[in-house]
Design an enzyme around this catalytic site. Sequence first.
Site, PDB file in Angstrom:
ATOM      1  N   ASP A  74      56.670 104.987 -46.003  1.00  0.00           N
ATOM      2  CA  ASP A  74      56.486 106.319 -46.014  1.00  0.00           C
ATOM      3  C   ASP A  74      58.105 106.653 -45.476  1.00  0.00           C
ATOM      4  O   ASP A  74      58.971 105.776 -45.181  1.00  0.00           O
ATOM      5  CB  ASP A  74      55.667 106.802 -44.849  1.00  0.00           C
ATOM      6  CG  ASP A  74      55.475 106.198 -43.600  1.00  0.00           C
ATOM      7  OD1 ASP A  74      56.407 105.289 -43.352  1.00  0.00           O
ATOM      8  OD2 ASP A  74      54.850 106.460 -42.519  1.00  0.00           O
ATOM      9  N   ASN A 105      45.606 109.840 -34.616  1.00  0.00           N
ATOM     10  CA  ASN A 105      44.300 110.774 -35.704  1.00  0.00           C
ATOM     11  C   ASN A 105      44.356 109.630 -36.686  1.00  0.00           C
ATOM     12  O   ASN A 105      43.253 110.199 -37.538  1.00  0.00           O
ATOM     13  CB  ASN A 105      45.225 111.982 -36.139  1.00  0.00           C
ATOM     14  CG  ASN A 105      46.524 111.723 -36.969  1.00  0.00           C
ATOM     15  OD1 ASN A 105      46.715 110.482 -37.345  1.00  0.00           O
ATOM     16  ND2 ASN A 105      47.107 112.667 -37.370  1.00  0.00           N
ATOM     17  N   HIS A 118      45.855 108.147 -38.873  1.00  0.00           N
ATOM     18  CA  HIS A 118      46.820 107.957 -40.089  1.00  0.00           C
ATOM     19  C   HIS A 118      47.347 106.843 -40.507  1.00  0.00           C
ATOM     20  O   HIS A 118      47.512 106.046 -39.402  1.00  0.00           O
ATOM     21  CB  HIS A 118      47.930 109.156 -40.107  1.00  0.00           C
ATOM     22  CG  HIS A 118      49.207 108.892 -39.283  1.00  0.00           C
ATOM     23  ND1 HIS A 118      49.940 109.868 -38.745  1.00  0.00           N
ATOM     24  CD2 HIS A 118      49.435 107.724 -38.795  1.00  0.00           C
ATOM     25  CE1 HIS A 118      50.703 109.443 -38.242  1.00  0.00           C
ATOM     26  NE2 HIS A 118      50.594 108.028 -37.914  1.00  0.00           N
ATOM     27  N   GLU A 165      47.809 111.507 -43.607  1.00  0.00           N
ATOM     28  CA  GLU A 165      47.232 112.275 -42.565  1.00  0.00           C
ATOM     29  C   GLU A 165      45.656 112.563 -42.726  1.00  0.00           C
ATOM     30  O   GLU A 165      45.061 112.341 -43.862  1.00  0.00           O
ATOM     31  CB  GLU A 165      47.925 113.583 -42.298  1.00  0.00           C
ATOM     32  CG  GLU A 165      49.336 113.493 -41.794  1.00  0.00           C
ATOM     33  CD  GLU A 165      49.588 113.218 -40.457  1.00  0.00           C
ATOM     34  OE1 GLU A 165      48.835 112.563 -39.831  1.00  0.00           O
ATOM     35  OE2 GLU A 165      50.663 113.677 -39.859  1.00  0.00           O
TER      36      GLU A 165
HETATM   37  P1  PGA Z   1      53.692 104.153 -33.317  1.00  0.00           P
HETATM   38  O1  PGA Z   1      53.308 104.782 -34.690  1.00  0.00           O
HETATM   39  O2  PGA Z   1      53.782 102.794 -33.555  1.00  0.00           O
HETATM   40  O3  PGA Z   1      54.866 104.786 -32.908  1.00  0.00           O
HETATM   41  O4  PGA Z   1      52.730 104.665 -32.324  1.00  0.00           O
HETATM   42  C1  PGA Z   1      52.391 104.082 -35.757  1.00  0.00           C
HETATM   43  C2  PGA Z   1      51.969 105.229 -36.578  1.00  0.00           C
HETATM   44  O5  PGA Z   1      51.892 106.682 -36.246  1.00  0.00           O
HETATM   45  O6  PGA Z   1      51.608 104.839 -37.589  1.00  0.00           O
END
Ligand code: PGA
Length: 246
Positions: free
Chosen positions: A71, A140, A142, A147
């Site tokens: 992404d 959440n 994702h 999302e």
């Molecule tokens: P994080 O992000 O490792 O900073 O918690 C993970 C994500 O949002 O996919």
Amino acid sequence: MSTMNIIQVTSEDQLGVEAADFFANFIRNFDGKPNVILPTGFTPLPFYKEIVKRYQNGETYLGNFRYLALDEYLDIPNGDHRSFAAWLGREILDPLNISVDERIVFNSACTNTDAECKRIAQAVKEAGGIDLAIVGIGGNGHIGFNEPGSSFDLEAQRIDLTKETRIANAEYWGCLDKVPRQAITLGIGTLKHANQTLMLATGARKAAALSKTLHGEVCVDVPSTYLQQQGNVTIIADHDALSVKA
Ligand code: PGA
């Protein structure tokens, strides 16, 4: 009932070692040069540290892969130091000497996002698909920037980031106002064809989403539940991330 393989760790360092062992086995046993997705975020940092250490200690086979971007933020110049492409470059791809030709990345400054989605989905197919997708998970649910509500059939998509995701990324940008509002991501329609998936999760912030990933109803409201329908899924998570039971 999920058939995902779960490895529980007791510290971030142990997560780094377990993930590095998994990755090293995968690369060693792969016939040829695999296509690998690597995630950004805070969770994979101990893993990258461990891989870079092993590479510098002579395990140079660890650099034998092609990188596929998962992404990227939109509306920032290509090469911006806050782009995911630059971030992954600093943390892992440059230290492993992955050449720029071996990185399939998004154009973060694209003006036609539909065309960019088609281009990246096609590029992944032409490269031979995803051999190993290493992903994180949002609070959440994702995966990448898919999302809640994201279709499981889209190969790639432009997405409006949720406030929760923007808050989670504010530290990286300095403050919430600076976090871009839009991003582009490989869709679940592409990720679900990965031959293997490794998910990394730490901290209580991920516990509810991880529990739903393992035991919840498969639905677009929790994008990570697509993993229940896939074979070859391993999750490395700490106690806090696994603290919500079914
Ligand atoms: P994080 O992000 O490792 O900073 O918690 C993970 C994500 O949002 O996919």
